[in-house]
Motif scaffolding. Sequence first.
Motif, PDB file in Angstrom:
ATOM      1  N   LYS A  52       0.812  -1.211   0.000  1.00  0.00           N
ATOM      2  CA  LYS A  52       0.000   0.000   0.000  1.00  0.00           C
ATOM      3  C   LYS A  52       0.850   1.267   0.000  1.00  0.00           C
ATOM      4  CE  LYS A  52      -3.959   1.914  -0.191  1.00  0.00           C
ATOM      5  NZ  LYS A  52      -4.687   1.777  -1.463  1.00  0.00           N
ATOM      6  N   VAL A  53       0.493   2.176  -0.887  1.00  0.00           N
ATOM      7  CA  VAL A  53       1.144   3.489  -0.960  1.00  0.00           C
ATOM      8  C   VAL A  53       0.242   4.491  -0.253  1.00  0.00           C
ATOM      9  CG1 VAL A  53       1.954   5.328  -2.491  1.00  0.00           C
ATOM     10  CG2 VAL A  53       2.261   2.928  -3.147  1.00  0.00           C
ATOM     11  N   ASP A  54       0.819   5.335   0.586  1.00  0.00           N
ATOM     12  CA  ASP A  54       0.029   6.355   1.265  1.00  0.00           C
ATOM     13  C   ASP A  54       0.737   7.705   1.198  1.00  0.00           C
ATOM     14  OD1 ASP A  54       2.084   6.186   3.140  1.00  0.00           O
ATOM     15  OD2 ASP A  54       0.908   5.024   4.574  1.00  0.00           O
ATOM     16  N   GLU A  55       0.080   8.710   1.736  1.00  0.00           N
ATOM     17  CA  GLU A  55       0.616  10.071   1.688  1.00  0.00           C
ATOM     18  C   GLU A  55       1.978  10.172   2.376  1.00  0.00           C
ATOM     19  OE1 GLU A  55      -0.686  14.666   2.863  1.00  0.00           O
ATOM     20  OE2 GLU A  55      -1.992  12.980   3.381  1.00  0.00           O
ATOM     21  N   LYS A  56       2.122   9.497   3.511  1.00  0.00           N
ATOM     22  CA  LYS A  56       3.379   9.551   4.261  1.00  0.00           C
ATOM     23  C   LYS A  56       4.539   9.001   3.434  1.00  0.00           C
ATOM     24  CE  LYS A  56       5.550   8.051   8.586  1.00  0.00           C
ATOM     25  NZ  LYS A  56       5.365   7.267   9.847  1.00  0.00           N
ATOM     26  N   MET A  57       4.300   7.902   2.733  1.00  0.00           N
ATOM     27  CA  MET A  57       5.346   7.287   1.917  1.00  0.00           C
ATOM     28  C   MET A  57       5.793   8.223   0.792  1.00  0.00           C
ATOM     29  SD  MET A  57       5.192   3.698  -0.230  1.00  0.00           S
ATOM     30  CE  MET A  57       4.756   2.763   1.239  1.00  0.00           C
ATOM     31  N   ILE A  58       4.823   8.843   0.126  1.00  0.00           N
ATOM     32  CA  ILE A  58       5.164   9.755  -0.969  1.00  0.00           C
ATOM     33  C   ILE A  58       5.859  11.002  -0.431  1.00  0.00           C
ATOM     34  CG2 ILE A  58       4.219  11.219  -2.799  1.00  0.00           C
ATOM     35  CD1 ILE A  58       2.130   9.108  -3.310  1.00  0.00           C
ATOM     36  N   THR A  59       5.415  11.495   0.728  1.00  0.00           N
ATOM     37  CA  THR A  59       6.062  12.656   1.347  1.00  0.00           C
ATOM     38  C   THR A  59       7.521  12.356   1.661  1.00  0.00           C
ATOM     39  OG1 THR A  59       3.976  13.397   2.338  1.00  0.00           O
ATOM     40  CG2 THR A  59       6.009  14.255   3.298  1.00  0.00           C
ATOM     41  N   THR A  60       7.778  11.182   2.224  1.00  0.00           N
ATOM     42  CA  THR A  60       9.140  10.786   2.588  1.00  0.00           C
ATOM     43  C   THR A  60      10.046  10.698   1.365  1.00  0.00           C
ATOM     44  OG1 THR A  60       8.331   9.542   4.501  1.00  0.00           O
ATOM     45  CG2 THR A  60      10.534   8.989   3.683  1.00  0.00           C
ATOM     46  N   ARG A  61       9.512  10.156   0.279  1.00  0.00           N
ATOM     47  CA  ARG A  61      10.341   9.902  -0.905  1.00  0.00           C
ATOM     48  C   ARG A  61      10.401  11.074  -1.881  1.00  0.00           C
ATOM     49  NH1 ARG A  61      10.120   3.574  -2.526  1.00  0.00           N
ATOM     50  NH2 ARG A  61       9.797   2.720  -0.447  1.00  0.00           N
ATOM     51  N   LYS A  99       4.953  18.654  -1.230  1.00  0.00           N
ATOM     52  CA  LYS A  99       4.200  19.240  -2.341  1.00  0.00           C
ATOM     53  C   LYS A  99       3.680  18.165  -3.288  1.00  0.00           C
ATOM     54  CE  LYS A  99       6.385  23.816  -2.541  1.00  0.00           C
ATOM     55  NZ  LYS A  99       7.189  24.755  -3.383  1.00  0.00           N
ATOM     56  N   VAL A 100       4.550  17.216  -3.624  1.00  0.00           N
ATOM     57  CA  VAL A 100       4.149  16.118  -4.512  1.00  0.00           C
ATOM     58  C   VAL A 100       3.031  15.306  -3.863  1.00  0.00           C
ATOM     59  CG1 VAL A 100       4.884  13.945  -5.576  1.00  0.00           C
ATOM     60  CG2 VAL A 100       6.380  15.947  -5.672  1.00  0.00           C
ATOM     61  N   ALA A 101       3.213  14.970  -2.585  1.00  0.00           N
ATOM     62  CA  ALA A 101       2.219  14.159  -1.875  1.00  0.00           C
ATOM     63  C   ALA A 101       0.860  14.846  -1.838  1.00  0.00           C
ATOM     64  CB  ALA A 101       2.706  13.865  -0.457  1.00  0.00           C
ATOM     65  N   GLN A 102       0.851  16.148  -1.592  1.00  0.00           N
ATOM     66  CA  GLN A 102      -0.412  16.887  -1.523  1.00  0.00           C
ATOM     67  C   GLN A 102      -1.158  16.854  -2.858  1.00  0.00           C
ATOM     68  OE1 GLN A 102       1.055  20.688  -0.108  1.00  0.00           O
ATOM     69  NE2 GLN A 102       0.452  20.250   2.003  1.00  0.00           N
TER      70      GLN A 102
END
Length: 209
Positions: free
Chosen positions: A89-98, A102-105
């Motif tokens: 599972k991909v979530d907002e926290k994972m995208i924010t970390t990587r 801004k990208v995650a939002q």
Amino acid sequence: MNQNSKLEIQNCSAMLKNLIYNLRVKNAIRFSIKTHEVYQKQKRKGKDIAYVTHPLTVGIILAMAGAREEVIIAGILHDTIEDSIKEKKVDEKMITTRFGKKVAQIVVSVSEDNKTLNWEERKSKARENIKKFKHNSLLVKSADVISNVTELIDDFIVCGDEAFSRFGGPKERVIANYLEVMKIILEKWPQNPLSKDLKNLSIEFKKIV
């Protein structure tokens, strides 16, 4: 070939070169391929075509529109939260970390958060959400729509109304939904770099009603 055409080709070449050689963009491409292809062999609706071709196309459209790095990356990742499997599972926290906040939002904003709703309810909710989008999200959504609708038109030319049987709604509602989405985007942001493409696509799409 006139001077303007040469300049356009040079500009497109420069944009695509920046896309190819950008490390963060390459990492986003790898992440998207893992999410959609490696972990689940996800396909385009009703076709034996890798789903990941869609987010990569969205990234190319954004790059050619002159979008900023974080917007291009968000475009490449725009379906990773929505479509990732439970085990990976991909979530907002994972995208924010990587890839950064801004990208995650942007990715979160364009993701449908409740796929248990029926098709009409999901699309109605999605259209209402678009009305609240900021410019970065509108640009990603524009590229998403352009990729989906151009592919749908191509499929319609080959197999007629069967192209619409892959969706959760009837042909007329699928077309009406996309036309309404394009209208909302154009009204909310007339200066959108992809506005001309959306206008032309709306005209083309109406021909198959």
